[in-house]
Design an enzyme around this catalytic site. Structure first.
Site, mmCIF file in Angstrom:
data_model
loop_
_atom_site.group_PDB
_atom_site.id
_atom_site.type_symbol
_atom_site.label_atom_id
_atom_site.label_comp_id
_atom_site.label_asym_id
_atom_site.label_seq_id
_atom_site.Cartn_x
_atom_site.Cartn_y
_atom_site.Cartn_z
ATOM 1 N N HIS A 1 0.920 -1.221 0.179
ATOM 2 C CA HIS A 1 0.019 0.100 0.012
ATOM 3 C C HIS A 1 1.033 1.279 -0.126
ATOM 4 C CE1 HIS A 1 -2.769 3.117 1.820
ATOM 5 N NE2 HIS A 1 -3.828 2.027 1.343
ATOM 6 N N ASP B 1 3.083 -4.218 7.942
ATOM 7 C CA ASP B 1 1.963 -3.363 8.114
ATOM 8 C C ASP B 1 0.870 -4.284 8.150
ATOM 9 O OD1 ASP B 1 -0.453 -2.382 6.982
ATOM 10 O OD2 ASP B 1 0.530 -1.743 5.005
ATOM 11 N N GLN C 1 -4.589 -5.301 7.164
ATOM 12 C CA GLN C 1 -5.413 -6.018 6.573
ATOM 13 C C GLN C 1 -5.382 -7.314 7.404
ATOM 14 O OE1 GLN C 1 -7.579 -5.380 4.310
ATOM 15 N NE2 GLN C 1 -6.752 -3.421 3.946
ATOM 16 N N LYS D 1 -10.356 -0.624 10.533
ATOM 17 C CA LYS D 1 -10.598 -1.918 9.892
ATOM 18 C C LYS D 1 -10.696 -3.013 10.895
ATOM 19 C CE LYS D 1 -7.165 -0.392 6.328
ATOM 20 N NZ LYS D 1 -7.824 0.170 5.035
ATOM 21 N N CYS E 1 -4.502 2.394 -3.568
ATOM 22 C CA CYS E 1 -3.327 2.948 -3.176
ATOM 23 C C CYS E 1 -2.179 1.799 -3.222
ATOM 24 C CB CYS E 1 -3.364 3.364 -1.518
ATOM 25 S SG CYS E 1 -4.565 4.648 -1.493
#
Ligand code: PMP
Length: 405
Positions: free
Chosen positions: A120, A197, A200, A223, A363
């Protein structure tokens, strides 16, 4: 709808307030807020609001205690050793910016930061900014045609100049889940730090960041079924102790004179100014609630829905899945493109059937370049989705293709 899904949906106020049909499949962009998080946010903002960390009156003290509890709840969810390893930020983006800027002093001319082609932008741009300042180089682990990291290339892209490796735990485009252990092994072999990261991955059940072997881990509250405006950067305590602050301001100092300042220990050193208190309490409440769920059963259902979606998409003429076709090593983020139809048109047409999808570059422009595409359509599954959501997507897509071709 199954009893299990029905019970879960009752924990998400939006399902009682949106008119049917409502098939929310844009969870990779943001999840819906769960009741424990909404309750925590509303309670704080309407009945318990005071600034944290410094007040001596009872209301302020209660707010500080609640804020610390949220930190402890996030620490438990992430598998952190101590609450002090959890830094509240405004989201994954700020978390990764803090990571990049705090690690920048460790970089020298010619050093390398290794990312991947499927990151991303928020796990690319901060590293480019610090690389430019320090004369360092940004490199990338290539991605296979299936949209997974090409682990065979690690030997080539990890060099003795690699100082930092920063990869996503799960791609927000292809759904590929990173084998963090393999990346860790390659990073450790050259003494590089590992930043993950987790935007998700964090919504899909409690984590064990220690076992994962990373040094820093970032995720977003919105999220994870909490409020917008809050996220977390987790860091190994020994590492955080050594890192300089990124943002300066109130609440992060030990002593300030006009000439210079000394800084508070972590996590306060990285939390300049008034934190997103209500949203942090919501994030803690969401994490505590998520921790009570049966993730074995939930993961099985999320994967069954992912399989249903992959099978359905594969059967539609002109639809190409951009990501792993099988369930192995993937999560419920599914991107596809439709021959001769723009992703935005697909999304708009499906909106008429109440199906919420996202179309665009997500993104992740380097990944779009890798695939030779400008955009994909993306469906992303969360714990409250069911077969009807997937079937509405598939039926709507067939209808859309027939109409637009
Ligand atoms: N990384 C990944 C993999 C993401 O999917 C996102 C959100 N789309 C982000 C980072 C950025 O998260 P936020 O906008 O919440 O800061």
């Amino acid at each position: 709808m199954s009893k299990a899904v029905d019970a879960l949906r009752r924990q998400f106020p939006i399902f009682a307030s949106r008119p049917a049909p409502f098939h929310y499949l844009d969870n990779a962009a943001t999840g819906q807020i769960c009741r424990p998080a909404a309750d925590a946010l509303i309670h704080y903002e309407t009945a318990a609001r005071a600034n944290v960390k410094r007040g001596v009156y009872r209301l302020a003290d209660e707010a500080s205690v609640a804020f610390h509890k949220a930190r402890a709840e996030m620490a438990a969810y992430l598998g952190a050793e101590r609450p002090e390893e959890v830094i509240f930020t405004s989201g994954t983006t700020l978390a990764l910016n803090i990571a990049a800027h705090a690690l920048a002093p460790r970089l020298h001319e010619g050093d390398e930061i290794l990312l991947s082609e499927l990151e991303h932008h928020s796990n690319i741009v901060p590293w480019q900014l610090v690389a430019q300042q320090k004369g360092a180089k940004v490199r990338a682990i290539p991605v296979t045609d299936e949209g997974r990291l090409d682990y065979d290339a690690l030997e080539r892209v990890v060099t003795d100049r690699t100082r930092i490796v920063a990869v996503s735990h799960c791609s927000n485009v292809t759904g590929a889940v990173t084998d963090v252990g393999r990346i860790k092994e390659a990073a450790s072999a050259v003494g590089a730090l590992l930043v993950v990261d987790g935007a998700q991955r964090a919504p899909h059940g409690p984590l064990d960041v220690r076992a994962l072997g990373c040094d820093l881990y970032a995720c977003s509250g919105h999220k994870m079924f909490a409020a917008t405006g809050c996220g977390v950067l987790w860091g190994r305590r020994e590492l955080l102790d050594e890192l300089p602050p990124f943002l300066g301001g109130g609440e992060m100092i030990r002593q300030v004179s006009i000439e210079r300042s000394t800084f508070a220990p972590p996590p306060h050193r990285f939390e300049a100014g008034t934190p997103p208190i209500g949203a942090a309490l919501a994030m803690g409440a969401a994490a505590a609630w998520l921790s009570t769920l049966d993730w074995g059963a939930l993961t099985e259902r999320e994967m069954a829905l992912t399989g249903r979606l992959l099978d359905g998409l594969s059967a539609i003429d002109g639809v190409r899945i951009q990501g792993p076709r099988g369930l192995q090593g993937r999560a419920g983020v599914v991107s596809f493109d439709v021959e001769d139809v723009h992703a935005h048109d697909v999304c708009q047409m499906l909106d008429a059937d109440g199906v919420c999808l996202r179309g665009g570059h997500h993104c992740a422009q380097p990944l779009m370049d890798r695939f030779g595409l400008a955009a994909t359509t993306r469906a992303s599954i969360a714990l409250y989705n069911d077969e009807a959501d997937i079937d509405a997507l598939l039926t709507g897509l067939e209808k859309t293709i027939a109409r637009l071709r």
